[in-house]
Enzyme design. Structure first.
Site, PDB file in Angstrom:
ATOM      1  N   CYS A 110       0.697  -1.391  -0.073  1.00  0.00           N
ATOM      2  CA  CYS A 110       0.127   0.091   0.053  1.00  0.00           C
ATOM      3  C   CYS A 110       0.804   1.274   0.053  1.00  0.00           C
ATOM      4  CB  CYS A 110      -0.841   0.097   1.199  1.00  0.00           C
ATOM      5  SG  CYS A 110      -2.094  -1.076   1.209  1.00  0.00           S
TER       6      CYS A 110
HETATM    7  N1  NAD Z   1      -2.869  -6.184   1.911  1.00  0.00           N
HETATM    8  C1  NAD Z   1      -3.123  -5.064   2.469  1.00  0.00           C
HETATM    9  O1  NAD Z   1      -2.832  -4.696   3.726  1.00  0.00           O
HETATM   10  C2  NAD Z   1      -4.183  -4.072   2.047  1.00  0.00           C
HETATM   11  C3  NAD Z   1      -4.741  -2.935   2.941  1.00  0.00           C
HETATM   12  C4  NAD Z   1      -5.493  -2.215   2.353  1.00  0.00           C
HETATM   13  C5  NAD Z   1      -6.012  -2.198   0.696  1.00  0.00           C
HETATM   14  N2  NAD Z   1      -5.502  -3.046   0.028  1.00  0.00           N
HETATM   15  C6  NAD Z   1      -5.778  -2.880  -1.297  1.00  0.00           C
HETATM   16  O2  NAD Z   1      -6.285  -4.086  -1.611  1.00  0.00           O
HETATM   17  C7  NAD Z   1      -6.148  -4.628  -3.010  1.00  0.00           C
HETATM   18  C8  NAD Z   1      -5.853  -6.215  -2.651  1.00  0.00           C
HETATM   19  O3  NAD Z   1      -4.682  -6.275  -2.219  1.00  0.00           O
HETATM   20  P1  NAD Z   1      -4.360  -7.689  -1.696  1.00  0.00           P
HETATM   21  O4  NAD Z   1      -2.973  -7.273  -0.669  1.00  0.00           O
HETATM   22  O5  NAD Z   1      -5.574  -8.331  -1.194  1.00  0.00           O
HETATM   23  O6  NAD Z   1      -3.739  -8.464  -2.812  1.00  0.00           O
HETATM   24  P2  NAD Z   1      -3.196  -9.810  -2.904  1.00  0.00           P
HETATM   25  O7  NAD Z   1      -2.224  -9.987  -4.064  1.00  0.00           O
HETATM   26  O8  NAD Z   1      -2.771 -10.449  -1.732  1.00  0.00           O
HETATM   27  O9  NAD Z   1      -4.585 -10.642  -3.527  1.00  0.00           O
HETATM   28  C9  NAD Z   1      -5.105 -10.345  -4.729  1.00  0.00           C
HETATM   29  C10 NAD Z   1      -5.944 -11.730  -5.475  1.00  0.00           C
HETATM   30  O10 NAD Z   1      -6.343 -11.351  -6.595  1.00  0.00           O
HETATM   31  C11 NAD Z   1      -6.088 -12.375  -7.149  1.00  0.00           C
HETATM   32  N3  NAD Z   1      -6.380 -11.841  -8.666  1.00  0.00           N
HETATM   33  C12 NAD Z   1      -5.737 -11.400  -9.531  1.00  0.00           C
HETATM   34  N4  NAD Z   1      -6.283 -10.802 -10.492  1.00  0.00           N
HETATM   35  C13 NAD Z   1      -7.483 -11.420 -10.776  1.00  0.00           C
HETATM   36  C14 NAD Z   1      -8.719 -11.664 -11.469  1.00  0.00           C
HETATM   37  N5  NAD Z   1      -8.704 -10.934 -12.584  1.00  0.00           N
HETATM   38  N6  NAD Z   1      -9.699 -12.207 -11.046  1.00  0.00           N
HETATM   39  C15 NAD Z   1      -9.530 -13.015  -9.671  1.00  0.00           C
HETATM   40  N7  NAD Z   1      -8.526 -12.925  -8.820  1.00  0.00           N
HETATM   41  C16 NAD Z   1      -7.609 -12.146  -9.290  1.00  0.00           C
HETATM   42  C17 NAD Z   1      -4.806 -12.949  -7.088  1.00  0.00           C
HETATM   43  O11 NAD Z   1      -4.642 -14.155  -7.653  1.00  0.00           O
HETATM   44  C18 NAD Z   1      -4.679 -12.672  -5.395  1.00  0.00           C
HETATM   45  O12 NAD Z   1      -5.124 -13.861  -4.857  1.00  0.00           O
HETATM   46  C19 NAD Z   1      -5.242  -3.754  -3.643  1.00  0.00           C
HETATM   47  O13 NAD Z   1      -5.541  -2.582  -4.277  1.00  0.00           O
HETATM   48  C20 NAD Z   1      -4.396  -3.093  -2.311  1.00  0.00           C
HETATM   49  O14 NAD Z   1      -3.730  -1.919  -2.447  1.00  0.00           O
HETATM   50  C21 NAD Z   1      -4.421  -4.052   0.596  1.00  0.00           C
END
Ligand code: NAD
Length: 429
Positions: free
Chosen positions: A261
């Protein structure tokens, strides 16, 4: 019982799925990664701070299942998108995951359905970029045939007191009716909702939160270097300052920004602001200060080694902590990778120890470290290095043992402060 789909079973989507399932919704978790889907269906977690038992229990009750089949959307009334929003190699927003997800949802979109984006992004993504792919590929109109909203995730990985259900959730709708739909959905699982006037206001709220962190971390990182030159300990100063009961909030310095992030999200706004002829100087400056931190730390390693009569070249340096923050197993954007690269470039022989990351899994940006294994934690191994650099202070590491075993420790996290240490052995960085 309401059936919902959550797309992206990652650090955000998986805990959110479990929270909805626990709150009584039937959740279908959709992901393109068959390995994650299989593990979830077996009731197994692949994320350290999410317990397998809670997935297994919800699987048993049939509240939760995972799938790669997007036609399962037809069984649901709402879909929440939690896919990655990284930067590309030119450090510009990469919306490809969001747009690809939109294209995969569109053929299965039905009248009355609600689509919510949770991925952090610039204002306008939901009501323009995502809306356009959903409409083009479904023939339906947002705000008329289906509902559209944005609700940012507020996840604090590794913090046991951070519970999805009790973290207030900001929600913005494409129309007032979309907002009402989204409030009804999140009301199932989340205690406090914070409605705002539009998707854009909700997108902007998330960016403000993360830019606030980035700028404040940059401030203490800069003060760290200034105070260090004056022989003043920044951590002592922060501890004292935080006793002020108003108008101050502590932020802590470190070896550089990490995670999915804070190093990324502010630049989504920078990119979008250019379209409006606006500069984001605070964001750029914070980025500059924070990305200079690994260099500062490596210079401190060089000073510490020098004091022991050793050059960086040929010295063996152990880095403690590969994860980007304490007590998690997430190594995305971890500054440890930069430290490994930088020390290696200066001729050091490098290794790492991380109790939560036994081996480095493949990453896009740091593929050359794939397969490297964490060293074992024992006196013989640890004392065999010329210097130990603490990059991430996991609670599970015995720092007193480290103090007893080693005489050249560079500490970027103030992890050694309260311990019995020999004079001249700790270098704050
Ligand atoms: N990790 C954090 O602490 C956090 C906190 C707040 C916001 N976010 C935001 O949330 C969002 C997701 O982050 P995350 O950390 O969960 O990412 P992540 O990489 O852990 O998970 C994303 C998932 O999406 C899947 N994916 C990718 N493309 C896809 C598609 N077309 N269809 C279906 N699945 C698909 C991936 O295989 C993966 O399992 C980002 O925008 C991030 O900035 C993350």
């Amino acid at each position: 019982m309401q059936s919902i789909a959550i797309v992206g079973l990652g650090y955000v989507g998986l805990p959110l799925s479990l929270q909805f399932a626990r709150s009584g919704a039937r959740v279908i978790g959709l992901d393109i990664d068959p390995e994650k889907v299989e593990l979830c269906n077996k009731g197994q977690s692949y994320i350290k701070h999410i317990e397998s038992a809670s997935i297994a229990e919800l699987r048993k009750k049939s509240q939760f299942e995972a799938s790669t089949d997007f036609s399962r959307l037809r069984e649901t009334s709402a879909v929440i998108i939690c896919v990655p929003t990284p930067l590309n190699k030119n450090r510009e927003p990469d919306l490809s995951f969001v747009l690809q997800t939109g294209r995969m949802i569109a053929p299965h979109l039905q009248r009355g359905m609600l689509v919510v984006l949770e991925s952090t992004t610039y204002p306008g993504t939901t009501d323009t970029d995502l809306r356009e792919v959903l409409e083009a590929d479904s023939g339906l109109k947002a705000g008329v045939d289906f509902h559209l909203a944005f609700s940012p995730e507020r996840e604090d990985p590794g913090n046991p007191h951070s519970v999805v259900a009790t973290i207030p959730k900001v929600v913005g709708g494409f129309t007032p009716a979309c907002l009402e739909k989204a409030k009804a959905l999140y009301g199932i699982a989340i205690k406090t909702l914070v409605p705002v006037s539009s998707c854009r206001a909700a997108e902007a709220t998330k960016l403000l939160e993360n830019i606030f962190r980035s700028v404040n971390i940059a401030l203490v990182n800069e003060l760290k270097t200034v105070y260090s030159a004056m022989d003043i300990d920044i951590w002592e100063v922060i501890e004292a300052a935080k006793t002020k009961p108003f108008g101050f909030m502590p932020f802590y310095p470190g070896p550089g920004l990490g995670g999915h992030c804070i190093p990324i999200d502010p630049f989504y706004l920078t990119w979008k602001a250019r379209e409006y002829g606006k500069n984001t100087r605070f964001i750029e400056l914070a980025g500059e200060v924070n990305t200079a931190m690994p260099d500062y730390v490596v210079n401190r390693v060089a000073e510490a080694l020098n004091e022991h009569g050793k050059p960086v070249k040929g010295s063996r340096v152990l880095i403690l902590g590969l994860a980007y923050k304490a007590n998690v197993d997430d190594m995305r954007e971890s500054p440890t990778f930069i430290l490994l690269d930088s020390l290696k470039k200066r001729g050091a022989e490098v290794a790492y120890y991380d109790p939560f990351i036994p081996v480095i899994r493949p990453t896009r940006e740091h593929a050359h470290w794939t397969g490297m294994e964490s060293v074992k934690w024992n006196q013989q191994t640890v004392s065999g290095f010329d210097a130990v650099l603490i990059a991430t202070a996991h609670k599970d590491v015995n720092y007193q043992e480290l103090a007893d075993w080693h005489g050249c420790i560079i500490d970027t996290r103030n992890a050694m402060a309260a311990l019995r240490t020999k004079p001249g052995t700790i270098w704050k960085a």
